[in-house]
Design a protein around this motif. Structure first.
Motif, PDB file in Angstrom:
ATOM      1  N   LEU A   1       3.401  10.039 -10.016  1.00 50.65           N
ATOM      2  CA  LEU A   1       3.547   9.804 -11.216  1.00 50.65           C
ATOM      3  C   LEU A   1       2.510  11.042 -10.787  1.00 50.65           C
ATOM      4  CD1 LEU A   1       2.440   6.775 -11.751  1.00 50.65           C
ATOM      5  CD2 LEU A   1       3.318   7.352 -13.353  1.00 50.65           C
ATOM      6  N   ALA A   2       1.303  11.909 -10.140  1.00 52.29           N
ATOM      7  CA  ALA A   2       0.694  12.705  -9.874  1.00 52.29           C
ATOM      8  C   ALA A   2       1.098  14.364  -9.782  1.00 52.29           C
ATOM      9  CB  ALA A   2       0.190  12.812  -9.051  1.00 52.29           C
TER      10      ALA A   2
ATOM     11  N   SER B   1       0.764  -1.385   0.031  1.00 56.30           N
ATOM     12  CA  SER B   1      -0.252   0.208   0.072  1.00 56.30           C
ATOM     13  C   SER B   1       0.876   0.911   0.211  1.00 56.30           C
ATOM     14  CB  SER B   1      -0.668  -0.064   1.407  1.00 56.30           C
ATOM     15  OG  SER B   1      -1.747  -1.307   1.313  1.00 56.30           O
TER      16      SER B   1
ATOM     17  N   LEU C   1       2.416   1.814  -3.935  1.00 51.59           N
ATOM     18  CA  LEU C   1       1.559   1.900  -4.460  1.00 51.59           C
ATOM     19  C   LEU C   1       0.628   3.850  -4.668  1.00 51.59           C
ATOM     20  CD1 LEU C   1      -0.889   1.436  -6.786  1.00 51.59           C
ATOM     21  CD2 LEU C   1      -1.843   0.592  -4.713  1.00 51.59           C
ATOM     22  N   ALA C   2       0.966   3.795  -2.979  1.00 48.52           N
ATOM     23  CA  ALA C   2       0.394   5.356  -2.541  1.00 48.52           C
ATOM     24  C   ALA C   2       1.523   6.269  -2.897  1.00 48.52           C
ATOM     25  CB  ALA C   2       0.738   5.484  -0.489  1.00 48.52           C
TER      26      ALA C   2
ATOM     27  N   THR D   1       4.028   5.512  -5.314  1.00 49.40           N
ATOM     28  CA  THR D   1       4.140   5.612  -7.268  1.00 49.40           C
ATOM     29  C   THR D   1       2.993   7.094  -7.338  1.00 49.40           C
ATOM     30  OG1 THR D   1       4.863   3.182  -6.915  1.00 49.40           O
ATOM     31  CG2 THR D   1       3.706   4.843  -9.079  1.00 49.40           C
ATOM     32  N   SER D   2       2.226   6.273  -6.933  1.00 53.80           N
ATOM     33  CA  SER D   2       0.550   7.650  -7.197  1.00 53.80           C
ATOM     34  C   SER D   2       0.912   9.377  -7.105  1.00 53.80           C
ATOM     35  CB  SER D   2      -0.148   6.864  -6.274  1.00 53.80           C
ATOM     36  OG  SER D   2      -0.797   5.673  -6.597  1.00 53.80           O
ATOM     37  N   ALA D   3       1.525   9.388  -5.756  1.00 50.08           N
ATOM     38  CA  ALA D   3       2.141  10.859  -5.935  1.00 50.08           C
ATOM     39  C   ALA D   3       3.803  10.778  -6.485  1.00 50.08           C
ATOM     40  CB  ALA D   3       2.662  10.641  -4.574  1.00 50.08           C
TER      41      ALA D   3
ATOM     42  N   SER E   1       2.734  14.584 -13.794  1.00 49.65           N
ATOM     43  CA  SER E   1       1.285  14.905 -14.731  1.00 49.65           C
ATOM     44  C   SER E   1       1.502  16.192 -15.483  1.00 49.65           C
ATOM     45  CB  SER E   1      -0.078  14.758 -14.443  1.00 49.65           C
ATOM     46  OG  SER E   1      -0.023  15.750 -13.160  1.00 49.65           O
TER      47      SER E   1
END
Lengths: 256, 187
Positions: free
Chosen positions: A29-30, A19, A22-23, A25-27, A33
């Motif tokens: 990628l965001a 988890s 994943l968090a 990685t999301s941060a 962007s």
């Protein structure tokens, strides 16, 4: 020794680790962007300008009312209309146009009391949307009866505008002022309807012997806010005439 | 090598349950936040209320006036015929609709209105129309004055839609009474 661990392949530690990864990685990628359009295109790409947030205040409503009154006066005193009106109706239409001009003074007082700035032009968006179209049709049709039909439509529109603005106004006292102005247009609409279809026989909605709706002085019990429809201009090949829809001002035609 | 689990199963179950419950609670709060934020911002904006109990007295006064207008028109149409009767009955029906709309809006807060006529219009059609036109004017003025005190948007919109048509009643009746178009407008 006793083995007490579970046989599940997903341990709590693994779940927390996954988890967290994943968090993270999301941060990332965001953060990477882009706000630019992602669709590839050839040539110059127009930039999007965000509309500024505008509030519909009482002053905005009053300024818009001024633009509508100016538009009404301008349409009713247009040379294409005055040239076609017969001698019985031309003086009435001219008086109505003068009434709309006189309302500007009332509105200016209300705006000044709220530290606003008066607006002296017509409502350009609505003039473009249907005002000029209506005038062009009257001029091309050359039908004297169109002058009264246009007058009825304009007066009904102005009355509906004030009625609609009551729902947007904040101050109760202003709502009453708006209704007083709207009532004047409402009276002019009734008089115009009577000039088209006079007497008590013209009060209620009715059709002629061919089933065509006649102009009614009292079309409904409550003031309508739907688009005002008016048929103007020359008769086309199919025997019908152009129907112009006149809407009350909305968010994109208010004078901010 | 043997593996030992130090924590007891009971303790583990409780912690996991708490974790899940916490996650669910947090998710619910996050999901509901925009709703609360919307309400908060609307309240902060200080916009007019849709309905306000303080408006009831003014609305009951408007209802009383409409009720009495209904009674007046019922007296007025007695001797009329054909188009004149149809026209006056149409206006009577409008006033019935106004009284019903106000009664419906007030609901349990409605006070039984008087049904005494405001006048006894008689004579020729022109004479009747002249008297009724004056009453229509007064009625529209009463509603408009009430509008200046009413806080609720819904009630204000209702009264505005009534006044808009009562102005038409008045002007049309003035014309029937023999006024010129310019005079009937009220100039």
């Amino acid at each position: 020794m006793k083995k007490t661990s579970t046989s599940s392949p997903i341990s709590r530690r693994t779940m927390l680790r996954s988890s967290g990864a994943l968090a993270a990685t999301s941060a990332v990628l965001a953060a990477c962007s882009s706000t630019k359009p992602s669709v590839a295109r050839i040539g110059e790409s127009p930039t999007t300008v965000k509309l500024e947030d505008l509030a519909v205040t009482d002053v905005v409503l009053l300024r818009t009312a001024m633009s509508m009154e100016t538009m009404a006066a301008s349409m009713l005193s247009d040379s294409g209309v005055t040239a076609l009106a017969n001698k019985d109706t031309s003086s009435v239409i001219a008086a109505f146009a003068a009434d709309h001009t006189s309302h500007l003074e009332d509105l200016q007082v209300l705006i000044s009391a709220r530290n606003g700035e008066a607006y002296t032009d017509t409502n350009a968006k609505l003039m473009q949307a249907y005002g000029q179209t209506a005038l062009d049709l009257v001029a091309s049709g050359k039908l004297p009866e169109d002058t009264l039909a246009l007058t009825l439509a304009v007066e009904t529109l102005i009355a509906a505008t004030y009625q609609y603005f009551v729902s947007l106004a904040v101050q109760p006292a202003l709502r009453a002022d708006l209704v007083r102005l709207g009532a004047r247009s409402s009276r002019r609409a009734a008089v115009t309807a009577q000039l088209i279809n006079g007497g008590t026989g013209g009060f209620a909605p009715a059709n002629d012997k061919d089933g065509v709706a006649l102009v009614a002085t009292l079309p409904g019990a409550f003031g309508s806010l739907s688009a005002v429809q008016v048929q103007l201009g020359p008769v086309n090949d199919t025997g019908s005439r152009t129907t112009v829809l006149m809407d009350t001002p909305s968010l994109n035609s208010l004078i901010y | 090598m043997d593996t030992h689990q130090v924590e007891s199963p009971d303790m583990s179950m409780t912690t996991r349950r708490r974790l899940i419950a916490s996650l669910l609670t947090g998710g619910a709060i996050v999901a509901a936040a925009p709703l609360f934020a919307g309400r908060a911002s609307a309240a902060e904006a200080g916009g007019p209320p849709q309905r306000d109990a303080a408006d009831n007295d003014a609305l009951n006064a408007s209802l009383e006036r409409e009720s009495r207008m209904v009674a007046t028109y019922r007296k007025a149409i007695g001797g009329l015929t054909e188009n004149d009767l149809i026209a006056m009955t149409l206006i009577l029906d409008h006033h019935v609709a106004y009284a019903q709309a106000l009664t419906g809006y007030l609901a349990v807060d409605v006070k039984t209105p008087s049904s005494a006529p405001l006048a006894s219009p008689g004579g020729s059609l022109a004479s009747i129309a002249r008297q009724l036109a004056a009453l229509e004017d007064q009625t529209a003025t009463i509603h408009t004055d009430n509008l200046a005190t009413i806080k609720g948007i819904d009630a204000a919109m209702l009264l505005a839609s009534i006044v808009t048509v009562e102005a038409r009643h008045s002007a049309a009746l003035e014309l029937v009474a023999g006024a010129s178009p310019i005079a009937a407008v009220g100039n």
